[in-house]
Design a protein around this motif. Structure first.
Motif, PDB file in Angstrom:
ATOM      1  N   ASN A   2       0.827  -1.204   0.000  1.00  0.00           N
ATOM      2  CA  ASN A   2       0.000   0.000   0.000  1.00  0.00           C
ATOM      3  C   ASN A   2       0.870   1.267   0.000  1.00  0.00           C
ATOM      4  N   ILE A   3       0.227   2.404  -0.158  1.00  0.00           N
ATOM      5  CA  ILE A   3       0.934   3.681  -0.269  1.00  0.00           C
ATOM      6  C   ILE A   3       1.735   3.981   0.996  1.00  0.00           C
ATOM      7  N   GLU A   4       1.153   3.760   2.157  1.00  0.00           N
ATOM      8  CA  GLU A   4       1.861   4.044   3.414  1.00  0.00           C
ATOM      9  C   GLU A   4       3.154   3.232   3.513  1.00  0.00           C
ATOM     10  N   GLN A   5       3.107   1.962   3.115  1.00  0.00           N
ATOM     11  CA  GLN A   5       4.308   1.127   3.123  1.00  0.00           C
ATOM     12  C   GLN A   5       5.342   1.644   2.129  1.00  0.00           C
ATOM     13  N   LEU A   6       4.893   2.062   0.958  1.00  0.00           N
ATOM     14  CA  LEU A   6       5.815   2.605  -0.050  1.00  0.00           C
ATOM     15  C   LEU A   6       6.514   3.864   0.457  1.00  0.00           C
ATOM     16  N   TYR A  49      -1.853  11.444   0.134  1.00  0.00           N
ATOM     17  CA  TYR A  49      -1.906  12.742   0.811  1.00  0.00           C
ATOM     18  C   TYR A  49      -2.378  12.625   2.262  1.00  0.00           C
ATOM     19  N   LEU A  50      -3.098  11.571   2.591  1.00  0.00           N
ATOM     20  CA  LEU A  50      -3.450  11.335   3.996  1.00  0.00           C
ATOM     21  C   LEU A  50      -2.278  10.697   4.759  1.00  0.00           C
ATOM     22  N   THR A  51      -1.311  10.143   4.018  1.00  0.00           N
ATOM     23  CA  THR A  51      -0.084   9.605   4.620  1.00  0.00           C
ATOM     24  C   THR A  51       0.950  10.713   4.769  1.00  0.00           C
ATOM     25  N   CYS A  52       1.106  11.514   3.726  1.00  0.00           N
ATOM     26  CA  CYS A  52       2.021  12.666   3.750  1.00  0.00           C
ATOM     27  C   CYS A  52       1.586  13.632   2.662  1.00  0.00           C
ATOM     28  N   ASN A  53       1.740  14.904   2.924  1.00  0.00           N
ATOM     29  CA  ASN A  53       1.391  15.914   1.925  1.00  0.00           C
ATOM     30  C   ASN A  53       2.643  16.219   1.103  1.00  0.00           C
ATOM     31  N   GLY A  54       3.150  15.168   0.460  1.00  0.00           N
ATOM     32  CA  GLY A  54       4.331  15.285  -0.374  1.00  0.00           C
ATOM     33  C   GLY A  54       5.620  15.035   0.389  1.00  0.00           C
TER      34      GLY A  54
END
Length: 152
Positions: A2-6, A49-54
């Motif tokens: 998933n995105i958070e893991q990436l 974007y909910l994991t990090c805003n860039g």
């Protein structure tokens, strides 16, 4: 993956060369951004974007652009598209386009007619594998697609 893991793996890979992960955007930030660009983000972009805003990565001066920076410059977005990533201080950019048929397309500004993917997950995996220029990276992806399209 998933995105958070990436994002976590990208952070681990670049911690020695330098990387700054921005704090997550809020749901209201996302809704405000979607109102600015005129369409709802696909789920993987919302997750990002909910994991990090860039993030800003020293490797190739590669950045995943935060909302504020996208909106600050009219050349970073338009009718149904926006640039979400850049390297070498805007020497090259990657964007997301929402098509009239309701599809999402990730493209590079140097080859706007060549669709790289519809998946931010795939885009981030390419960056994790080969950064911008290394084997398996973003530019090799452009070349693979260009060669494959010329053989058709």
């Amino acid at each position: 993956m998933n995105i958070e893991q990436l994002v976590k793996l990208i952070k681990q890979k670049h911690h020695l060369s330098g990387i700054e992960i921005n704090p997550p955007a809020t749901l209201s930030d996302i809704i405000e951004f979607e109102n600015q660009i005129g369409f709802s983000l696909p789920p993987d972009f919302r997750e990002f974007y909910l994991t990090c805003n860039g993030f800003c990565c020293n490797e190739d001066i590669f950045n995943m652009i935060p909302f504020q920076e996208i909106i600050e410059s009219q050349q970073n977005f338009g009718n149904s598209w926006f640039y979400f990533s850049e390297y070498m201080i805007y020497s090259d950019m990657w964007g997301l386009r929402y098509t009239a048929t309701g599809q999402f397309e990730i493209f590079n500004d140097s080859y706007p007619d060549k669709i790289l993917s519809s998946s931010l997950n795939e885009f981030l995996q390419r960056f994790l594998t080969g950064n911008v220029f290394d084997t398996g990276g973003l530019y090799e992806w452009h070349n693979e697609l260009r060669i494959n399209n010329s053989n058709e």
